[in-house]
Motif scaffolding. Structure first.
Motif, PDB file in Angstrom:
ATOM      1  N   ILE A   7       0.127  -1.112   0.102  1.00  0.00           N
ATOM      2  CA  ILE A   7      -0.020   0.440  -0.029  1.00  0.00           C
ATOM      3  C   ILE A   7       0.920   1.132   0.048  1.00  0.00           C
ATOM      4  CG2 ILE A   7      -1.676   0.899   0.989  1.00  0.00           C
ATOM      5  CD1 ILE A   7      -2.427  -1.368   2.235  1.00  0.00           C
ATOM      6  N   PRO A   8       0.313   2.315  -1.058  1.00  0.00           N
ATOM      7  CA  PRO A   8       1.472   3.361  -0.641  1.00  0.00           C
ATOM      8  C   PRO A   8       1.161   4.189   0.279  1.00  0.00           C
ATOM      9  CG  PRO A   8      -0.275   3.221  -2.488  1.00  0.00           C
ATOM     10  CD  PRO A   8      -0.587   2.341  -1.990  1.00  0.00           C
ATOM     11  N   GLY A   9       2.322   4.891   0.676  1.00  0.00           N
ATOM     12  CA  GLY A   9       1.666   6.457   1.441  1.00  0.00           C
ATOM     13  C   GLY A   9       1.426   7.437   1.012  1.00  0.00           C
ATOM     14  N   PHE A  10       1.893   8.453   1.839  1.00  0.00           N
ATOM     15  CA  PHE A  10       1.729  10.419   0.604  1.00  0.00           C
ATOM     16  C   PHE A  10       1.301   9.871  -0.770  1.00  0.00           C
ATOM     17  CE2 PHE A  10       2.689  11.929   4.851  1.00  0.00           C
ATOM     18  CZ  PHE A  10       1.453  12.015   6.015  1.00  0.00           C
ATOM     19  N   ALA A  11       0.435  10.921  -1.008  1.00  0.00           N
ATOM     20  CA  ALA A  11       0.823  10.673  -2.522  1.00  0.00           C
ATOM     21  C   ALA A  11       2.005  12.162  -3.145  1.00  0.00           C
ATOM     22  CB  ALA A  11      -0.303  11.568  -2.921  1.00  0.00           C
ATOM     23  N   CYS A  36      -3.264   8.983   1.400  1.00  0.00           N
ATOM     24  CA  CYS A  36      -2.580   8.285   1.401  1.00  0.00           C
ATOM     25  C   CYS A  36      -2.292   7.104   1.182  1.00  0.00           C
ATOM     26  CB  CYS A  36      -1.769   8.797   2.843  1.00  0.00           C
ATOM     27  SG  CYS A  36      -2.423   8.339   4.612  1.00  0.00           S
ATOM     28  N   GLY A  37      -2.134   6.361   0.960  1.00  0.00           N
ATOM     29  CA  GLY A  37      -2.896   4.621   1.380  1.00  0.00           C
ATOM     30  C   GLY A  37      -3.343   4.474   2.697  1.00  0.00           C
ATOM     31  N   VAL A  38      -4.680   3.700   3.481  1.00  0.00           N
ATOM     32  CA  VAL A  38      -4.663   3.163   4.182  1.00  0.00           C
ATOM     33  C   VAL A  38      -4.459   1.440   3.914  1.00  0.00           C
ATOM     34  CG1 VAL A  38      -6.588   3.564   6.301  1.00  0.00           C
ATOM     35  CG2 VAL A  38      -6.117   5.070   4.396  1.00  0.00           C
ATOM     36  N   PRO A  39      -3.961   1.335   5.228  1.00  0.00           N
ATOM     37  CA  PRO A  39      -3.925  -0.380   5.434  1.00  0.00           C
ATOM     38  C   PRO A  39      -5.069  -0.754   6.592  1.00  0.00           C
ATOM     39  CG  PRO A  39      -2.119   0.881   7.026  1.00  0.00           C
ATOM     40  CD  PRO A  39      -2.838   2.009   5.882  1.00  0.00           C
ATOM     41  N   ALA A  40      -5.027  -1.707   6.329  1.00  0.00           N
ATOM     42  CA  ALA A  40      -6.306  -2.581   6.703  1.00  0.00           C
ATOM     43  C   ALA A  40      -6.263  -2.125   8.656  1.00  0.00           C
ATOM     44  CB  ALA A  40      -6.682  -4.202   6.360  1.00  0.00           C
ATOM     45  N   GLY A  41      -7.690  -1.675   8.999  1.00  0.00           N
ATOM     46  CA  GLY A  41      -7.337  -1.269  10.297  1.00  0.00           C
ATOM     47  C   GLY A  41      -7.497  -0.478  10.870  1.00  0.00           C
ATOM     48  N   MET A  90      -5.211   8.456  11.753  1.00  0.00           N
ATOM     49  CA  MET A  90      -3.558   7.567  12.260  1.00  0.00           C
ATOM     50  C   MET A  90      -2.832   7.774  10.942  1.00  0.00           C
ATOM     51  SD  MET A  90      -4.231   4.385  14.636  1.00  0.00           S
ATOM     52  CE  MET A  90      -4.983   5.659  15.944  1.00  0.00           C
ATOM     53  N   THR A  91      -3.515   6.727   9.945  1.00  0.00           N
ATOM     54  CA  THR A  91      -1.993   6.999   9.160  1.00  0.00           C
ATOM     55  C   THR A  91      -1.882   7.804   8.471  1.00  0.00           C
ATOM     56  OG1 THR A  91      -3.599   4.663   8.350  1.00  0.00           O
ATOM     57  CG2 THR A  91      -1.722   5.911   7.099  1.00  0.00           C
ATOM     58  N   ALA A  92      -2.148   8.577   8.374  1.00  0.00           N
ATOM     59  CA  ALA A  92      -1.417  10.153   8.586  1.00  0.00           C
ATOM     60  C   ALA A  92      -0.290  10.566   9.413  1.00  0.00           C
ATOM     61  CB  ALA A  92      -2.539  11.667   7.789  1.00  0.00           C
ATOM     62  N   LEU A  93      -1.224  10.426  10.080  1.00  0.00           N
ATOM     63  CA  LEU A  93      -0.128  11.647  11.463  1.00  0.00           C
ATOM     64  C   LEU A  93       1.265  10.136  11.822  1.00  0.00           C
ATOM     65  CD1 LEU A  93      -3.281  12.390  14.229  1.00  0.00           C
ATOM     66  CD2 LEU A  93      -1.277  13.667  13.597  1.00  0.00           C
ATOM     67  N   LEU A  94       1.334   9.241  11.281  1.00  0.00           N
ATOM     68  CA  LEU A  94       1.744   7.788  11.941  1.00  0.00           C
ATOM     69  C   LEU A  94       2.959   8.179  10.820  1.00  0.00           C
ATOM     70  CD1 LEU A  94       0.099   4.814  12.914  1.00  0.00           C
ATOM     71  CD2 LEU A  94       1.361   6.368  14.099  1.00  0.00           C
ATOM     72  N   LEU A  95       2.243   8.565   9.494  1.00  0.00           N
ATOM     73  CA  LEU A  95       3.736   8.544   8.111  1.00  0.00           C
ATOM     74  C   LEU A  95       4.069   9.625   8.372  1.00  0.00           C
ATOM     75  CD1 LEU A  95       1.217   8.134   5.131  1.00  0.00           C
ATOM     76  CD2 LEU A  95       3.501   6.601   6.087  1.00  0.00           C
ATOM     77  N   THR A  96       3.840  10.677   9.922  1.00  0.00           N
ATOM     78  CA  THR A  96       4.644  12.439   9.823  1.00  0.00           C
ATOM     79  C   THR A  96       5.660  11.498  10.682  1.00  0.00           C
ATOM     80  OG1 THR A  96       2.494  12.622   8.584  1.00  0.00           O
ATOM     81  CG2 THR A  96       3.398  14.706  10.037  1.00  0.00           C
ATOM     82  N   LEU A  97       4.756  11.121  12.435  1.00  0.00           N
ATOM     83  CA  LEU A  97       5.950  11.515  13.091  1.00  0.00           C
ATOM     84  C   LEU A  97       6.955  10.457  13.954  1.00  0.00           C
ATOM     85  CD1 LEU A  97       2.640  12.875  15.390  1.00  0.00           C
ATOM     86  CD2 LEU A  97       4.529  13.371  14.405  1.00  0.00           C
ATOM     87  N   ALA A  98       6.331   9.210  13.001  1.00  0.00           N
ATOM     88  CA  ALA A  98       7.134   7.999  12.735  1.00  0.00           C
ATOM     89  C   ALA A  98       7.592   7.679  12.541  1.00  0.00           C
ATOM     90  CB  ALA A  98       6.070   6.518  13.327  1.00  0.00           C
ATOM     91  N   ASP A  99       9.444   7.868  12.812  1.00  0.00           N
ATOM     92  CA  ASP A  99      10.272   7.226  11.774  1.00  0.00           C
ATOM     93  C   ASP A  99      11.220   5.974  12.803  1.00  0.00           C
ATOM     94  OD1 ASP A  99      12.258   8.478  13.841  1.00  0.00           O
ATOM     95  OD2 ASP A  99      11.992  10.256  12.587  1.00  0.00           O
TER      96      ASP A  99
END
Length: 206
Positions: A17-21, A51-56, A61-70
């Motif tokens: 699944i892709p991340g941010f466009a 962004c792509g959103v995985p199941a669940g 929440m997905t966008a925040l994790l893509l932004t904040l988590a590394d």
């Protein structure tokens, strides 16, 4: 607030699944929204990046994790979270998955999973209170339910917040969390494409 359907992005090569466009601009836009949410507790912010959103997971929440988590930010997730979500976060964020919220910089709880008690998260260190856990919690609604009144920094007088789907005893635990300041846990509540922030400085009244 009306729920909006998230944009479906095409699957990447190999089915991932892709991340941010638009990774740079979308991450910057989401980061500004997160800062605004913490600066104005209880005020709803819309995630406009797609962004792509995985199941669940939800779009917010997905966008925040893509932004904040590394790779430098350990993440805790409920053990039963979907394999798609784990693969997505490991690939796009590179964040280590830890077995306890007390070890995590971020803890993310999608709909349908039990949230850890705030006291089970890391409150930070007196010398480094910013090293505490930030909890991302998906709720049923950010406009319905029993309203609470928020006060504190970033709120001119009072801010009403109506939420459904919080864990039992959340506001009781929040009061105890607030009393630990400058230590304590910060929280983002998410629902579909919306979020609001609850920094540890915020006080709540029923």
């Amino acid at each position: 607030m009306q729920a909006q359907t998230s944009t479906t992005l095409p699957a990447a090569r190999g089915g991932l699944i892709p991340g941010f466009a638009d990774p740079v601009n979308d991450a910057q836009t989401t980061f500004r929204a997160a800062l605004k949410a913490l600066a104005h507790p209880g005020r709803l912010q819309e995630i406009v990046a797609h962004c792509g959103v995985p199941a669940g997971l939800s779009p917010a929440m997905t966008a925040l994790l893509l932004t904040l988590a590394d790779g430098d930010t350990p993440l805790w997730l409920p053990p039963e979270v979907s394999a798609d979500a784990l693969a997505f976060l490991r690939f796009h964020c590179g964040c280590p998955i830890v077995p306890s919220p007390s070890l995590a910089r971020f803890a993310a709880v999608p709909t349908g999973f039990d949230a850890p008690a705030l006291s089970a998260c890391h409150p930070g260190d007196p010398a480094y209170p910013d090293l505490s856990t930030t909890l991302l919690l998906e709720v049923g609604s950010l406009v319905d339910g029993h309203a609470v009144s928020l006060t504190g920094p970033g709120i001119q007088t009072r801010q009403a917040l109506s939420v459904t789907g919080l864990p039992d005893g959340f506001w009781r635990d929040w009061r105890l969390n607030h009393q630990q300041f400058p230590l304590g846990v910060d929280v983002f509540l998410t629902q579909d494409r919306w979020m609001c922030g609850l920094p540890r400085t915020t006080r709540v009244e029923n």
